[in-house]
Design a protein around this motif. Sequence first.
Motif, PDB file in Angstrom:
ATOM      1  N   GLU A   5     -43.913 -84.618  -3.058  1.00 37.64           N
ATOM      2  CA  GLU A   5     -44.772 -84.442  -4.433  1.00 37.64           C
ATOM      3  C   GLU A   5     -44.157 -83.457  -5.307  1.00 37.64           C
ATOM      4  O   GLU A   5     -43.603 -82.196  -4.732  1.00 37.64           O
ATOM      5  N   LYS A   6     -44.072 -83.765  -6.747  1.00 39.77           N
ATOM      6  CA  LYS A   6     -43.605 -83.027  -7.699  1.00 39.77           C
ATOM      7  C   LYS A   6     -44.937 -82.682  -8.886  1.00 39.77           C
ATOM      8  O   LYS A   6     -45.474 -83.514  -8.917  1.00 39.77           O
ATOM      9  N   ILE A   7     -44.968 -81.535  -9.247  1.00 40.08           N
ATOM     10  CA  ILE A   7     -45.553 -81.158 -10.372  1.00 40.08           C
ATOM     11  C   ILE A   7     -45.255 -82.008 -11.651  1.00 40.08           C
ATOM     12  O   ILE A   7     -44.221 -81.955 -12.007  1.00 40.08           O
ATOM     13  N   THR A  34     -50.001 -83.731 -10.030  1.00 40.02           N
ATOM     14  CA  THR A  34     -48.612 -84.061  -9.322  1.00 40.02           C
ATOM     15  C   THR A  34     -48.512 -85.651  -9.337  1.00 40.02           C
ATOM     16  O   THR A  34     -49.328 -86.319  -9.854  1.00 40.02           O
ATOM     17  N   ASN A  76     -44.265 -73.177  -9.061  1.00 39.67           N
ATOM     18  CA  ASN A  76     -43.677 -74.574  -8.584  1.00 39.67           C
ATOM     19  C   ASN A  76     -44.506 -75.204  -7.485  1.00 39.67           C
ATOM     20  O   ASN A  76     -45.598 -74.592  -7.135  1.00 39.67           O
ATOM     21  N   GLU A  77     -44.076 -75.978  -6.914  1.00 35.99           N
ATOM     22  CA  GLU A  77     -44.673 -76.810  -5.663  1.00 35.99           C
ATOM     23  C   GLU A  77     -44.914 -75.799  -4.511  1.00 35.99           C
ATOM     24  O   GLU A  77     -45.889 -75.863  -3.610  1.00 35.99           O
TER      25      GLU A  77
END
Length: 163
Positions: A5-7, A34, A76-77
């Motif tokens: 998963e990415k923000i 996300t 960040n993640e």
Amino acid sequence: MDPDEKIQAHLVSVWREPKKFFSIGGKEGMLVLTDKHLMFIHKTEAKIKWWQAITQRQVVNFIKSKNTMIIHDGYNEKNLIEDLENEKNIEISFDDITSINHEEKPWGSVLLLEYHKNGKEEKFQYSIAQDWVKYPAKEPTKYMKVDWAPFVQYIKDRQKFVE
């Protein structure tokens, strides 16, 4: 949160209030979007100096552009995964969201969210604070006018069911 998963959006200085009969008070935190989840981070490991700088930068950013699909540097993640270890922080799957909308109020913009979590129906109102009073309890004194539409649409486009 899944490892891949990415923000997609990261908002700070967010004021969350329950939408229940006789509910009082709210909480300050971050709203993180996300690929698959919406998170409200009330307890963070982020440093206070970072928080102060980012909240000021976010106010300037919203004066220039009302778009809520922004990401702040310095978080960040990896930071998000660390913050999600705290049980006070909330992670909501898009499919657990039963209703998401936004409204313009005379004092600011509001994100309205209803979801099922742990067998309970939850309803909250989120807004972005610009100024705060710290005594006797921390509460917003001024809210931002922002555009929640792309934020809401991002979630609706990724839900498996349509309301």
